[in-house]
Design an enzyme around this catalytic site. Structure first.
Site, PDB file in Angstrom:
ATOM      1  N   CYS A  51      73.177   6.039  50.980  1.00 20.27           N
ATOM      2  CA  CYS A  51      72.956   5.810  49.774  1.00 20.27           C
ATOM      3  C   CYS A  51      72.615   7.216  48.950  1.00 20.27           C
ATOM      4  CB  CYS A  51      71.833   4.875  49.101  1.00 20.27           C
ATOM      5  SG  CYS A  51      71.513   4.265  47.604  1.00 20.27           S
ATOM      6  N   ASP A  53      70.263   7.706  46.905  1.00 26.22           N
ATOM      7  CA  ASP A  53      68.852   7.596  46.631  1.00 26.22           C
ATOM      8  C   ASP A  53      68.220   8.655  47.198  1.00 26.22           C
ATOM      9  OD1 ASP A  53      65.970   6.809  46.992  1.00 26.22           O
ATOM     10  OD2 ASP A  53      66.594   4.944  46.239  1.00 26.22           O
ATOM     11  N   ARG A  55      65.265   9.130  48.155  1.00 27.12           N
ATOM     12  CA  ARG A  55      64.232   8.897  49.156  1.00 27.12           C
ATOM     13  C   ARG A  55      64.913   8.848  50.590  1.00 27.12           C
ATOM     14  NH1 ARG A  55      61.706   4.040  46.315  1.00 27.12           N
ATOM     15  NH2 ARG A  55      64.213   3.594  46.232  1.00 27.12           N
ATOM     16  N   HIS A 107      69.447   1.060  52.831  1.00 28.08           N
ATOM     17  CA  HIS A 107      67.976   1.424  53.080  1.00 28.08           C
ATOM     18  C   HIS A 107      67.406  -0.083  52.234  1.00 28.08           C
ATOM     19  CE1 HIS A 107      67.285   2.688  48.608  1.00 28.08           C
ATOM     20  NE2 HIS A 107      68.503   3.060  48.981  1.00 28.08           N
ATOM     21  N   CYS A 110      66.757  -1.125  48.021  1.00 23.07           N
ATOM     22  CA  CYS A 110      68.053  -0.298  47.460  1.00 23.07           C
ATOM     23  C   CYS A 110      68.170  -0.884  46.244  1.00 23.07           C
ATOM     24  CB  CYS A 110      69.470  -0.465  48.211  1.00 23.07           C
ATOM     25  SG  CYS A 110      70.755   0.180  47.590  1.00 23.07           S
TER      26      CYS A 110
END
Length: 218
Positions: A51, A53, A55, A107, A110
């Protein structure tokens, strides 16, 4: 090697450039030949499909270094069989870099998966998230039986990674590699933002025997 960090609210254009200089200095202090080795070429054993993302950085959460993992990222780690960007990355990593593992890693928490669970329009991304809604449709019976919203959310995250791995193994790229005897495995993982730990979903394919007859190509 411990990187210097600053609060996100203090990150500026200039601080990014200074951060790069600090990182280079720390890296050379730790390993003077690091950049000589890095610039000589890459031979990563892993392709990571994850992803976007911020993080979920592949290298940090697997404790690996630059050059160890070839990476493709998009919103909600979606694998689409017509996505030429992803297919190009997959083809290059398998046929040129000869990676041994392709990992589709989702994750928990999400935002893309959560948006796909809702019924509100988000924008252009709604068309992308439809791929996750297709995952829900395929597993509607299981997901509809889960009453707790958080558990349903987590399970859809897992199923999205599992379906992504299945779509990877169904590609002609992966099947051709297996047909030619290439050592290649496809896996599905999920990362927890709360614990920092990766969950192996125990979905691994290693040969054409793992491909559904409906998707086999010759």
């Amino acid at each position: 090697m411990c990187a210097k960090t600053i609060d996100t609210k203090d990150i500026t254009y200039d601080s990014l450039l200074q951060g790069n200089k600090d990182w280079v200095k720390d890296t050379i202090d730790s390993d003077p030949a690091f950049f000589d080795k890095l610039s000589a070429g890459q031979a990563p054993p892993v392709l990571w499909i994850g992803c976007s993302d911020s993080r979920v950085p592949a290298n940090q959460i697997t404790n690996t270094r630059p050059g160890d993992i070839f990476v493709h990222r998009n919103i909600a780690n979606v694998v689409v069989h017509t996505d030429m960007n992803l297919l190009s990355v997959l083809d290059y990593s398998i046929n040129v870099l000869k990676v041994k593992h392709v990992i589709v890693c989702g994750h928990y928490g999400c935002g893309g998966v959560k948006a796909a669970l809702g019924d509100k329009q988000v924008g252009l991304i709604d068309n992308w998230l439809r791929n996750i809604r297709d995952v829900y449709r395929l597993h509607d019976q299981e997901l509809s039986a889960i009453q707790d919203p958080d558990q349903k959310f987590d399970r859809l995250v897992e199923l999205n990674a599992i379906e992504g791995a299945a779509k990877v193994m169904n590609t002609s790229i992966v099947q051709s590699a297996w047909a030619n005897g290439q050592d290649l495995s496809v896996h599905a993982w999920v990362y927890s933002l709360k614990t920092g730990l990766i969950k192996d979903l125990e979905v691994t394919a290693k040969s054409l025997d793992d491909v559904s007859p409906a998707f086999k190509v010759s």
